[in-house]
Design a protein around this motif. Sequence first.
Motif, mmCIF file in Angstrom:
data_model
loop_
_atom_site.group_PDB
_atom_site.id
_atom_site.type_symbol
_atom_site.label_atom_id
_atom_site.label_comp_id
_atom_site.label_asym_id
_atom_site.label_seq_id
_atom_site.Cartn_x
_atom_site.Cartn_y
_atom_site.Cartn_z
ATOM 1 N N ALA A 64 0.727 -1.256 -0.190
ATOM 2 C CA ALA A 64 -0.202 0.384 0.437
ATOM 3 C C ALA A 64 1.377 1.484 0.431
ATOM 4 C CB ALA A 64 -0.821 0.009 1.298
ATOM 5 N N TRP A 65 2.150 1.317 0.574
ATOM 6 C CA TRP A 65 3.091 2.752 0.890
ATOM 7 C C TRP A 65 3.456 2.673 -0.237
ATOM 8 C CZ3 TRP A 65 7.924 2.881 1.655
ATOM 9 C CH2 TRP A 65 9.340 2.317 1.984
ATOM 10 N N THR A 66 4.116 1.662 -0.843
ATOM 11 C CA THR A 66 5.265 1.696 -2.115
ATOM 12 C C THR A 66 4.189 2.274 -3.514
ATOM 13 O OG1 THR A 66 4.930 -0.938 -2.601
ATOM 14 C CG2 THR A 66 6.801 -0.473 -0.962
ATOM 15 N N SER A 67 2.912 2.083 -3.131
ATOM 16 C CA SER A 67 2.387 2.539 -4.282
ATOM 17 C C SER A 67 2.585 4.275 -4.544
ATOM 18 C CB SER A 67 1.151 2.187 -3.826
ATOM 19 O OG SER A 67 0.229 2.776 -3.553
ATOM 20 N N MET A 68 2.878 4.950 -3.540
ATOM 21 C CA MET A 68 3.082 6.231 -3.307
ATOM 22 C C MET A 68 4.269 6.293 -3.552
ATOM 23 S SD MET A 68 0.134 6.904 -2.975
ATOM 24 C CE MET A 68 -0.616 5.868 -3.678
ATOM 25 N N LEU A 69 5.305 5.654 -3.030
ATOM 26 C CA LEU A 69 6.955 5.390 -3.306
ATOM 27 C C LEU A 69 7.192 5.331 -5.217
ATOM 28 C CD1 LEU A 69 9.570 5.711 -2.745
ATOM 29 C CD2 LEU A 69 10.133 3.013 -1.646
ATOM 30 N N LEU A 72 7.182 8.536 -7.310
ATOM 31 C CA LEU A 72 8.310 9.303 -7.407
ATOM 32 C C LEU A 72 9.290 9.123 -8.047
ATOM 33 C CD1 LEU A 72 10.283 11.183 -5.898
ATOM 34 C CD2 LEU A 72 11.527 8.804 -4.825
ATOM 35 N N TYR A 73 9.342 7.752 -8.628
ATOM 36 C CA TYR A 73 10.702 7.534 -9.973
ATOM 37 C C TYR A 73 9.193 7.071 -11.291
ATOM 38 C CZ TYR A 73 13.033 4.867 -6.253
ATOM 39 O OH TYR A 73 13.988 5.407 -5.821
ATOM 40 N N LEU A 97 7.569 1.352 -15.632
ATOM 41 C CA LEU A 97 8.249 -0.024 -14.872
ATOM 42 C C LEU A 97 7.828 0.462 -13.476
ATOM 43 C CD1 LEU A 97 11.654 -0.414 -15.362
ATOM 44 C CD2 LEU A 97 10.408 -2.386 -15.521
ATOM 45 N N SER A 98 7.583 1.844 -13.087
ATOM 46 C CA SER A 98 6.801 2.971 -12.284
ATOM 47 C C SER A 98 5.128 2.408 -12.297
ATOM 48 C CB SER A 98 7.129 3.986 -11.801
ATOM 49 O OG SER A 98 6.683 5.143 -12.593
ATOM 50 N N LEU A 99 4.565 2.517 -13.517
ATOM 51 C CA LEU A 99 3.055 2.234 -13.700
ATOM 52 C C LEU A 99 3.410 0.645 -13.600
ATOM 53 C CD1 LEU A 99 2.095 4.686 -16.175
ATOM 54 C CD2 LEU A 99 1.710 5.027 -13.926
ATOM 55 N N MET A 100 3.697 0.068 -13.727
ATOM 56 C CA MET A 100 3.427 -1.854 -13.377
ATOM 57 C C MET A 100 3.807 -2.156 -12.341
ATOM 58 S SD MET A 100 6.136 -3.661 -15.857
ATOM 59 C CE MET A 100 6.056 -5.223 -14.799
ATOM 60 N N ALA A 105 0.644 -3.171 -7.440
ATOM 61 C CA ALA A 105 0.821 -3.178 -5.541
ATOM 62 C C ALA A 105 -1.193 -2.513 -5.319
ATOM 63 C CB ALA A 105 1.720 -1.640 -5.275
ATOM 64 N N ILE A 106 -1.420 -1.763 -5.789
ATOM 65 C CA ILE A 106 -2.369 -1.065 -5.439
ATOM 66 C C ILE A 106 -3.489 -2.380 -6.322
ATOM 67 C CG2 ILE A 106 -4.363 -0.083 -6.855
ATOM 68 C CD1 ILE A 106 -2.016 1.490 -4.951
#
Length: 122
Positions: A64-69, A72-73, A97-100, A105-106
Amino acid sequence: MSGAAVARSVALGGYFGLWLLLPAWYGWLSPPVYIAVGPALVLLLMPLVFPLRGLLRGTLYTYAWTSMLSLLYFAHGVGEAWTLAGDRPYGLTEIALSLMWFTGAILYVRLGKRERLRAQPH
C-alpha cells in the motif's frame, strides 16, 4: 494463479525492473554530467531498499505505501524523458516500470484483502 498473485508479480516486476534499469542507466548507458555516478545511484536506489523485505514477504501494508513511492520514480522518469532527448528511452522505461509497480501494488492490496476476507472462517 490467483488475481492477487498476478498483481503481486506485476508489482515485483516493476520494482525489480527499476533495480536493474537505474544502475544500468546511470552507471553505464548515460552517466550523469553534473553529479558523480555514486551519489546519483545512492539517491535513486536508497528509497528502493526500505520496502524490499515487506515486498518479498507479500505484506499488504508495504504494498500500500510503496504504491506512493513508485510515483517518485514516475515523476523522475517524466522529468528525464521531458528534458533530455538522449535519455528519453530510459525515462519512458522508468515510467513504464513505475506504473507496473503502482498498478500491481494497488491491485495486490485490493485483491489480497478480498482473498483474506474470504479465507476467514465465519
